[in-house]
Design a protein around this motif. Structure first.
Motif, PDB file in Angstrom:
ATOM      1  N   ARG A 253      50.577  39.749  35.973  1.00 24.53           N
ATOM      2  CA  ARG A 253      49.098  40.854  35.420  1.00 24.53           C
ATOM      3  C   ARG A 253      47.933  39.803  35.435  1.00 24.53           C
ATOM      4  O   ARG A 253      46.831  40.493  35.681  1.00 24.53           O
ATOM      5  CB  ARG A 253      49.673  41.114  34.199  1.00 24.53           C
ATOM      6  N   LEU A 254      47.744  38.531  34.827  1.00 22.48           N
ATOM      7  CA  LEU A 254      46.603  37.908  34.799  1.00 22.48           C
ATOM      8  C   LEU A 254      46.302  37.670  36.409  1.00 22.48           C
ATOM      9  O   LEU A 254      44.913  37.621  36.496  1.00 22.48           O
ATOM     10  CB  LEU A 254      47.015  36.666  34.181  1.00 22.48           C
ATOM     11  N   TRP A 255      47.056  37.302  37.183  1.00 22.07           N
ATOM     12  CA  TRP A 255      46.490  36.934  38.556  1.00 22.07           C
ATOM     13  C   TRP A 255      46.061  37.958  39.376  1.00 22.07           C
ATOM     14  O   TRP A 255      45.273  37.967  40.030  1.00 22.07           O
ATOM     15  CB  TRP A 255      47.890  36.336  39.233  1.00 22.07           C
ATOM     16  N   ALA A 256      46.574  39.451  38.956  1.00 24.85           N
ATOM     17  CA  ALA A 256      46.304  40.615  39.667  1.00 24.85           C
ATOM     18  C   ALA A 256      44.973  40.861  39.687  1.00 24.85           C
ATOM     19  O   ALA A 256      44.454  41.118  40.406  1.00 24.85           O
ATOM     20  CB  ALA A 256      47.139  41.861  39.249  1.00 24.85           C
ATOM     21  N   ILE A 257      44.268  40.642  38.711  1.00 22.38           N
ATOM     22  CA  ILE A 257      42.747  40.859  38.357  1.00 22.38           C
ATOM     23  C   ILE A 257      42.179  39.905  39.445  1.00 22.38           C
ATOM     24  O   ILE A 257      41.202  40.440  39.989  1.00 22.38           O
ATOM     25  CB  ILE A 257      42.293  40.331  36.830  1.00 22.38           C
ATOM     26  N   LEU A 258      42.510  38.696  39.521  1.00 20.25           N
ATOM     27  CA  LEU A 258      41.787  37.682  40.722  1.00 20.25           C
ATOM     28  C   LEU A 258      41.970  38.427  41.977  1.00 20.25           C
ATOM     29  O   LEU A 258      41.236  38.597  42.797  1.00 20.25           O
ATOM     30  CB  LEU A 258      42.378  36.463  40.398  1.00 20.25           C
ATOM     31  N   GLU A 259      43.482  38.885  42.285  1.00 21.20           N
ATOM     32  CA  GLU A 259      43.509  39.129  43.605  1.00 21.20           C
ATOM     33  C   GLU A 259      43.258  40.584  43.908  1.00 21.20           C
ATOM     34  O   GLU A 259      42.769  40.689  45.042  1.00 21.20           O
ATOM     35  CB  GLU A 259      45.400  39.457  43.707  1.00 21.20           C
ATOM     36  N   PHE A 260      43.105  41.440  43.145  1.00 25.55           N
ATOM     37  CA  PHE A 260      42.441  42.754  43.390  1.00 25.55           C
ATOM     38  C   PHE A 260      40.994  42.684  43.708  1.00 25.55           C
ATOM     39  O   PHE A 260      40.457  43.349  44.591  1.00 25.55           O
ATOM     40  CB  PHE A 260      42.712  43.603  42.356  1.00 25.55           C
ATOM     41  N   HIS A 261      40.353  41.754  42.925  1.00 25.16           N
ATOM     42  CA  HIS A 261      39.038  41.788  43.090  1.00 25.16           C
ATOM     43  C   HIS A 261      38.653  40.965  44.556  1.00 25.16           C
ATOM     44  O   HIS A 261      37.791  41.582  45.340  1.00 25.16           O
ATOM     45  CB  HIS A 261      38.351  40.879  41.828  1.00 25.16           C
ATOM     46  N   LYS A 262      39.505  40.210  44.728  1.00 22.14           N
ATOM     47  CA  LYS A 262      39.491  39.350  46.125  1.00 22.14           C
ATOM     48  C   LYS A 262      39.491  40.419  47.394  1.00 22.14           C
ATOM     49  O   LYS A 262      38.750  40.605  48.079  1.00 22.14           O
ATOM     50  CB  LYS A 262      40.333  38.483  46.113  1.00 22.14           C
ATOM     51  N   ILE A 263      40.699  41.344  47.109  1.00 22.16           N
ATOM     52  CA  ILE A 263      40.871  42.203  48.162  1.00 22.16           C
ATOM     53  C   ILE A 263      39.712  43.184  48.249  1.00 22.16           C
ATOM     54  O   ILE A 263      39.366  43.710  49.421  1.00 22.16           O
ATOM     55  CB  ILE A 263      42.087  43.119  47.603  1.00 22.16           C
TER      56      ILE A 263
END
Length: 185
Positions: free
Chosen positions: A97-107
């Motif tokens: 869940r914490l990583w998803a924020i980074l990944e979604f923003h990157k996408i």
């Protein structure tokens, strides 16, 4: 990745280390498929974890993460491991869940996405990864608005960069020992 070492023990099943590290460094050093560890359960819906980033922003502590690694290099105060060769024994849901924020923003940045609707449309085209993401309750329009809003995203990242987490590292566990630890945790 380097961890600050608090304690260590040599046990029958392997070596045990209690460490701390920066949350942002931990998340950005995870391998891209960290959530696919075969013996670990899959990412699941959990409304209690969906706002975990708010806990980080407020500075409240979170439980330690437990990982397994091999070839640990240690000295008196630090420990270093190759994050591409580690697996999460406990803390997968929190890490994701914490990583998803980074990944979604990157996408979103890589694909010029500025709205939740466009993000969801793009994710639907991503096969198995997209299906898994869209099956999670926390991927809502309100969540995506926060991730896509640059000012809000930057405040989350600033909080990540200031936040330290505790990590328990097990080194040298057999596959059987890994299974036992996961069941215990």
């Amino acid at each position: 990745m380097e961890f600050y070492l608090f304690d260590k023990k040599s046990l029958k099943t392997g070596n045990w280390y209690l460490c701390k590290c920066n949350l942002y460094e931990y998340l950005t050093n995870l391998r891209t498929d960290f959530y696919g560890f075969q013996v670990q359960r899959r990412i699941v819906k959990n409304i209690y974890l969906d706002g975990l980033y708010n806990t980080i922003i407020s500075g409240d502590p979170i439980p330690a993460f437990t990982i397994t690694a091999n070839d640990v290099c240690t000295n008196e105060t630090t420990l270093e491991i190759d994050m591409s060769k580690m697996d999460i024994l406990d803390g997968l849901q929190r890490s994701f869940r914490l990583w998803a924020i980074l990944e979604f923003h990157k996408i979103a940045e890589e694909n010029g996405i500025t709205t939740p609707r466009d993000f969801i449309k793009h994710i639907k085209e991503q096969g198995e990864f997209g299906e898994m993401i869209l099956g999670l309750d926390f991927v809502s329009s309100s969540f995506l608005k926060k991730v896509l809003d640059e000012e809000n995203y930057n405040s989350i990242i600033d909080a990540y960069k200031k936040f330290e987490i505790q990590i328990v590292i097990w080194e040298g566990l057999s596959e059987n020992d890994i299974m036992k630890k996961m069941l215990l945790l």
